[in-house]
Every structure is written in C-alpha cells, then in structure tokens.
Write an enzyme that holds these catalytic residues in place. Sequence first.
Site, PDB file in Angstrom:
ATOM      1  CE  LYS A  66      -3.843  -0.156   2.225  1.00 45.65           C
ATOM      2  NZ  LYS A  66      -4.355  -0.483   3.307  1.00 45.65           N
ATOM      3  NE  ARG A  72      -7.947   2.775   4.070  1.00 43.57           N
ATOM      4  CZ  ARG A  72      -8.090   4.128   3.823  1.00 43.57           C
ATOM      5  NH1 ARG A  72      -7.207   5.045   4.010  1.00 43.57           N
ATOM      6  NH2 ARG A  72      -9.525   4.426   3.527  1.00 43.57           N
ATOM      7  N   GLY A  95      -8.536  -7.413   4.092  1.00 40.03           N
ATOM      8  CA  GLY A  95      -9.629  -7.708   5.165  1.00 40.03           C
ATOM      9  C   GLY A  95      -8.665  -8.331   6.446  1.00 40.03           C
ATOM     10  CG  MET A 124      -3.471  -7.410   9.373  1.00 40.26           C
ATOM     11  SD  MET A 124      -1.617  -6.858   9.022  1.00 40.26           S
ATOM     12  CE  MET A 124      -1.579  -6.601   7.396  1.00 40.26           C
ATOM     13  NE  ARG A 138      -5.866  -4.580  -2.380  1.00 38.25           N
ATOM     14  CZ  ARG A 138      -6.469  -4.541  -1.023  1.00 38.25           C
ATOM     15  NH1 ARG A 138      -5.586  -4.589  -0.303  1.00 38.25           N
ATOM     16  NH2 ARG A 138      -7.717  -4.991  -0.879  1.00 38.25           N
ATOM     17  CG  HIS A 193     -14.496 -10.139   4.607  1.00 38.99           C
ATOM     18  ND1 HIS A 193     -14.739 -11.548   5.008  1.00 38.99           N
ATOM     19  CD2 HIS A 193     -13.113 -10.012   4.856  1.00 38.99           C
ATOM     20  CE1 HIS A 193     -13.778 -12.057   5.374  1.00 38.99           C
ATOM     21  NE2 HIS A 193     -12.723 -11.156   5.672  1.00 38.99           N
ATOM     22  NE  ARG A 196       0.708 -45.103  -6.491  1.00 37.99           N
ATOM     23  CZ  ARG A 196       0.274 -43.794  -6.451  1.00 37.99           C
ATOM     24  NH1 ARG A 196       0.805 -43.058  -5.498  1.00 37.99           N
ATOM     25  NH2 ARG A 196      -0.453 -43.450  -7.364  1.00 37.99           N
ATOM     26  NE  ARG A 218       6.007 -48.839  -5.179  1.00 38.03           N
ATOM     27  CZ  ARG A 218       5.328 -47.926  -4.335  1.00 38.03           C
ATOM     28  NH1 ARG A 218       5.994 -46.846  -3.868  1.00 38.03           N
ATOM     29  NH2 ARG A 218       4.097 -48.333  -3.981  1.00 38.03           N
ATOM     30  CD  GLU A 265      11.087 -46.129  -0.886  1.00 37.65           C
ATOM     31  OE1 GLU A 265      10.139 -45.474  -0.760  1.00 37.65           O
ATOM     32  OE2 GLU A 265      11.201 -47.316  -1.904  1.00 37.65           O
ATOM     33  CB  SER A 287      12.397 -42.684  -8.596  1.00 35.08           C
ATOM     34  OG  SER A 287      11.100 -42.121  -8.523  1.00 35.08           O
ATOM     35  CG  ASN A 339       5.369 -39.492   0.026  1.00 42.48           C
ATOM     36  OD1 ASN A 339       5.335 -38.510  -0.135  1.00 42.48           O
ATOM     37  ND2 ASN A 339       4.425 -40.347  -0.650  1.00 42.48           N
ATOM     38  CG  ASP A 340       8.315 -44.810   2.761  1.00 36.82           C
ATOM     39  OD1 ASP A 340       7.510 -44.290   3.397  1.00 36.82           O
ATOM     40  OD2 ASP A 340       8.572 -46.044   2.251  1.00 36.82           O
ATOM     41  CB  CYS A 366       7.927 -41.023  -7.802  1.00 38.53           C
ATOM     42  SG  CYS A 366       8.498 -42.314  -6.659  1.00 38.53           S
ATOM     43  CE1 TYR A 377      10.465 -39.184 -12.539  1.00 41.41           C
ATOM     44  CE2 TYR A 377      12.384 -39.500 -14.050  1.00 41.41           C
ATOM     45  CZ  TYR A 377      11.627 -40.016 -12.917  1.00 41.41           C
ATOM     46  OH  TYR A 377      11.645 -41.387 -12.352  1.00 41.41           O
TER      47      TYR A 377
END
Length: 909
Positions: A28, A99, A108, A110, A372, A491, A597, A653, A780, A799, A803-804, A866, A886
């Site tokens: 602002k 402001r 909206g 603050m 803005r 709002h 999988r 896999r 992994e 790959s 996750n693991d 992956c 990739y």
Amino acid sequence: MADVKRVYTFGNKAAEGNGKMRELLGGKGANLAEMNLIGIPVPPGFTITTEVCTEYYAHGKDKVIELLRPEVERAVKHIEQLTNMRFGDKTMPLLVSVRSGARASMPGMMDTILNLGMNDVAVEAVAKRTGNPRFAWDSYRRFVQMYGDVVLGMKPQTKEDHDPFEVLIEEQKAKRGVKQDTELTTDDLKELVAAFKAAVKKQTGEDFPADPWDQLWGAVCAVFGSWMNERAILYRKLNNIPAEWGTAVSVQAMVFGNMGENSATGVAFSRDAATGENIFNGEYLINAQGEDVVAGIRTPQQITVEGSKRWAKAQNISEEERRAKYPSLEEVMPAVYKELDEIQHHLEKYFTDMQDIEFTIQDGKLWMLQCRNGKRTGAAMVKIAMDMLREGLIDEKTAVLRCEPAKLDELLHPVFDKTAIKHAEVIVKGLPASPGAATGPVVFFADDAEKVLAKTGQKAVLVRIETSPEDLKGMLDAAGILTARGGMTSHAAVVARGMGKCCVSGAGELKIDYKARTIEVNGYTIKEGDWISLNGSTGEVYLGQVATRDADLSGDFGKLMELAGKYSVLKVRANADSPKDAEQAFAFGAEGIGLCRTEHMFFEGDRIKAVREMILADDEAGRRVALAKLLPIQRGDFEGLFKVMKGYPVTVRLLDPPLHEFVPHFEKEQRELAKEMGVPFEKIAAKVEELSEVNPMLGHRGCRLGNTYPEITEMQTRAIIEAAMNVRAAGIPVHVEIMVPLVGNHTELRYQKNIIDRTADEVFAERNDKIDYMVGTMIEVPRAAVTANQIAEVAEFFSFGTNDLTQMTLGFSRDDIAKFLPVYLEKGILKNDPFQILDRNGVGQLVREAVLKGRSTRLQLKCGICGEHGGEPSSVEFCHYAGLNYVSCSPFRVPIARLAAAHAALTGK
C-alpha cells in the site's frame, strides 16, 4: 537505532518512497508513493516502515513510540502544510486514516481506522466548517465504532452475538422507525456517539480517548498488533507469507465520502476478478465511507452502466426500477466517472496488471486511496494473463510467471452438470461473487464448518448474514460461502476469490436466524445440516445436492500449458496405477508415468483372492501356483498403461507393501476368508499373526520381499516384459522402466536386478525377440542416498520416494505427525509440514548428494521424484535446482507441476 529512517512522506505529486520499495513500505505504502509520482490525485500522508513492525515485537509499544515520535510529528506537519489544517486544532482539525499494508496483499486480514482525530471539540469544528453537522457526527460515530473495535477490543462476546456497536445502531433505527443508517438524523447520531462511549466505558472501564495524539499512537500500535492476530496468521500460512516480513502503517489525511449526496466511496477492478473479462467493474455507495462497501452492511451499486444492467438482470429488476433506484456512478456522476475510468486505464497500463482500486469522491472531487494488483480466481488469473499477452501489455515469460501454480488447482475442480442444473430447484439468487460449484450441508458459524469437516470429511456450505475477517478459517474449510448482504467487493467476495472458493453474496431475500439456525427464503425453511448447492458463476442457490462433472480445460488454459512446456526444463510425469488415471494424466500433459504402484492393482475384484492364496501358501510351489493366476491380470494392466502412454516412459514399481496389508485383521473377516478359501480359520489366524510386525514401515517389504520370495519379482517382471512386447507388436512404441523399491545397499539391488534380467532373457528366448528396458531404484532410505555412487553401479535411474525418505530422515511417522505438528508449526520449530513441502535443508540435501554421487558413477543417470512433493510448487522448484530430470505427481497436480517447473526455469535462482 536512532538514525534509521522509519517514516516516508508523500503528497502533492511528490514522495520520499516509490513503487519498488514494497519490502520497506509495504504494498500500500509503495503504491501510494508511486501514484503520487505519476500524478494521480492521492490525499497526502506518510508510511511507517515494515521494519518498525519488527521493532514493535522485539522492543514493545513504548520503545517504538519513543523511536517514532520525532519523525511522525514532522510527517504530521507535512500533511498539515499540504491541507491547511492542524492535527488537534479547535477550528481546523486535521482528521486522518490509519491503515495496514504488508508487502503482500492481505485484504481484510488486518485493521483500518478512519476519521482519527475526532473528539467533542473537533466534531463541532467540522460541523461549523462544512455547514453539515450530520456529516460531522456521522464521522464521529464511525470513528468511535472503528477505534472501539480495533484498539479497545469491543467485539461480540459469543459467536451468536452481534457486533455491540451494530446492536446499538439497530436499536436506534428501530426507535426512529427507519431502515437505513443514512436515515438517522444528527440528533440520532449524537445519541449513538454517547451510547458508544458508554458501552466502551462499561466494557473496558476506561473513558474513550479524546486526545488525537493518544488516538494516533493507539491506532498505529493496534495495526502493528493486528499483524499477529489469528486471521492474519492463518492467511499468511495459506499464502506462504513469512511472519518476519511485518506490516507497514500508512497514515493519510481523510477525504470524506459521507459529506452528502455529492460524495461517495467505492472499490473497483480494472478487469473482472472472478472471470477475468476485460471490463471495468466495481461498486460504490453515495454518502458513505470505504468500510461500508467492503463490510457488506449496505449492498452497494455498480460503477458502470453495463455492470448495473447485468446486476439488475441477475436480481430480476426492471430497467426503469434500476435507473430510478440503483443508478450506476457513470449515470449519477458522469464527469467523475470519466476521470475514474481514465485513471484505472492509466494504472493498469502503468503496472501492467489488473488493478484493485479504492477511491473516495468528496463533494464532487475524486481521490484515489489505494491501488494494488488485484486478487483473482484461478480462472481469471489465466484469462487475464493470456489476454494481456495478446494485447501486447506483457510478454510470454511474464504471462507464465503471472500465473501462480497452486491457483491452477481451482480450475481442475468439478462444475455442475448441465442436465442436473436444468432440473435443480432454485430457492434464491444472489450475486455471482466467486465462480465454481459448491454443495454441502448448511452451517451458520465458521467454527462449525471446521467441525463438520473434521468429523465427517465433508465440507459444508457456510451461510452468514455477512462475513468478517474472523470467519477466515471456516471459509477455508467450507465448500462454499453464501451471504445475505454484501456486493461483489464485500469481504466474503474478495476473500473467496482469493481462495478460489465458490461464493454467492448479497442474496437479500435470505432471512437468517443464528439462534434458531435456520434460513427462511421464498417459502422454504432450511435447517442446519440440510443440503444446498451454490452456483458461483450465476449466483443461483439450489435446494439439495446437485450433480457435478469435470471442468473444461481448453482455450487459455491449454495455451498457458503450451507456454509452460516451452520454458520448463524439468519434465513432469504422473503417478498412475490404472489406464483411467494414465489417460487423465496424459490429457493434462504428463510426459510419462513416474510411479505405477503394482500393489494397487491387487485390490480390484477377484485379484485379492489370488494374492491371499499366494500369501497363505505353505511353500514356493504353492506361491507359484497363485502367482500364475496373477500373471495374466498384471500383464493386462500393464498393457493398458503402455497403450495410453504411447511411447512415453512408464516406471513400474515392484511390489512394495508388507504382505500383512493384503490379509484381514478382524476375526469376522478372517472367518469369512477361511470359508471362502476352504481352509481352517486357525490357519488364517496363524498366518496373519505370523505376518504382523512391530514396525511394518521398516519391516518385510520392498526389495526385501523380492529377495526372500524371488518368485514374486519373477512374475511381475514377466508380466511387464510380456505386456511391453505385446503392445509394441501392435505398433505402439513402449518405454519400460522397472523400479526396485526400498533399496538400502547395492547388494540388495544386484540380487533383484539379476532376477529381473534372468526373467527378461527367458521371455526374449521364448519369443525370439527383444525389447529395451531399464532397471532402477527408489531412493527412500537415507543410506541409499549417501551410498548412491555404489547403487548407481547397478541402477540405471533413481526415483526419490520422498514420502518414506522424509519419514526416515526426520524420524517422523507420517501417520502420527498430526499429534504434534500443529504445536511445532505454532512454535516455529517447523515452518511447514515436511510431508507437504520438501524439507530442503535435510531431505533436500540427501537428494542433492545422491544425484551428485550417482552421476559421478553413471554420468547420464536419470533422476526423478515420485512422492507427492512432486506436485507442490516450491518442492518442484527445488527439484529443478537439484538437477533432477523429472517430477512425478498425481494426475490432477500435473498442470500445477508443469507451471511450477516453468517458473523455476524462468526465475533461475
């Protein structure tokens, strides 16, 4: 500390700051400075920097006031000189607005205070100077209400209660027999000011502050304080805005839209923030102040004639009634409208983006209060970027960077089925504030939307008279939002568009009873828990649940994806276990399958029976009999995938989960299985007990299964190779990659590769033909990452199963992290959920190290990821920098990953 510049002034087409100083002045403050520099009419003022916000939290209120006082007093004198008024003066009092303004737009979230400087003396001086006592007392009433709310904490006591000030206003209107705030007389407003002050004294035990300087310091510190309010913290989390950025505070001379019928206030957009249509649009209110427009308490009128006609059509209002009762600003104040239209064109061309502007008309003169880059829906984001590219306003690279990857998710959600819509029962029509389709049970309070989602997994439709910033969390957890009050810039509308959340606002016929938790509308009674559906594109609200269909993703979306492909380096594949998933991914532009999988295929139909036969077999011969039944099934699955992907790589896999996941764990199901398979129940129970593990995630799974039961790897390899050869024989190119899971050292992988190669050679000999294939592994296990140079002697590709890898690196169980993650995030121990956003400093460093070590052994080693991190934009960015080839993610995240990959390449950090 004392010689740091903390305050930057602006006014009269000059400014100490400029538009490039967003980090210091906030969005602002920077734009107010820039508008001054390009000759836009802006009330004079000053901005206190974001660095002071940091000092406020480090050193406290008193120290910050001490540091600021000399500069703020000089800056106030600067405003006084430009306005010929004096702050705290008895005859020509200067009134100001205060402001917030962070470097990232947070609409909206603050707090704002208008008319600061008002007291019992100033109100009489303003009344005398303007000859308009009603305006003076209305401004005073508004100031006490805003200051009481923001600085003194005058909030509703419970969620069923209304705003304490609004209750007093409603009582006053009822006493006078009027409906609108604007119908209250000067005497009514005087009574309200007295009632407001009495309410403040009763609740806080303190008199309302009369000294303007006390008011100013209270307001400035309250704005800094609002940076850490609950809704602002939540908004920052949702939009990845760091807490350390802080907010600036802008103080400006007041201009008044509530001086009478020749004054007004409004909010406008240079293009449609919901659809992206290139049409100037917005809303205004005669004789009002800015908060009236966005608060939704009065439903505003449209700025343009075209917008007004569209609004009237949606509300079933005749053209005669529209012109008489709801005329546009273009019709009411044509000269002011013409100037406003010229300014919005100027601002959009100057900033080369869609502008969200706030303005006030004081006694016929136009003032700009803010501009803005406007928040917009995902659909509008794509359309605006592509339109501006065609118009020559921006180039291709800017168009790509202008589109946030995460917001593409909004475009991928279902829309209402056209046939279902024809038969749906419309109960009310409001304004189409944010497009999309939402259906769910009705709730009336934000925290109930959270509870319904947590308890049932079903998102509710949040129904409110009007929303406030306190409703943010519930709005996030809702399927859609419906309000009785408020326009397209309220709002609810602005926040919903920013979230990509379906919203219908201003459905004025709704009679909402919070205590009874009911809606009465057009003869219908809807109770909490009853289902309704919202059409955010038309504003229609339907009774019950309406069927949906997949969204259409052609046109501008397709063009954006073309550009993303043109500029990205990182390829994007999909995690897909069936031809249907693969087709969806291919339609979204996936360049292969990065993770199939195989265990997911085992749970369909009668397949699970053969899997269980294999598990229950007493010896290898028995297992091979069961596996022979699975072979043609697996082969058929792989043929389907290879056909869909038409020569793009498909990474399959081998079996990963522990075998106990395929058997029932409760006695009832075990007895049913025993009966079905013709074996004693005791045998089933004993086998289940034998398979159970204390920590199955680290147990007998992945390559450990294939090395202890080589016949499983043999069957899967044969199915993959035979399927590939069958599909290639049909004239379709095939690119096969066989992936061994959960490898921890190179010897495990060598055993598996030997089985794969031996089985493939057997198939080649049987068919007197050959096909190319690659053998690689999932990285992994942390040990695999740090010994990647040895593993690359065997593996032809890596790959990363992040996750693991995240579980084992951080020592966090993905299934149990929810017990402590909220506390860790709140305390700042973690900045993000590491299962959603890749941990760059820990897991990320293992990935980098594995890529470098692997390629030191095998120069052209192909590396990908992956885990679900493959579809999260900042994680995709990291993968680009780490040198991966990739990423692979679920089909519906493919477009997001493609755009994120293009961003990473174009920003080139």
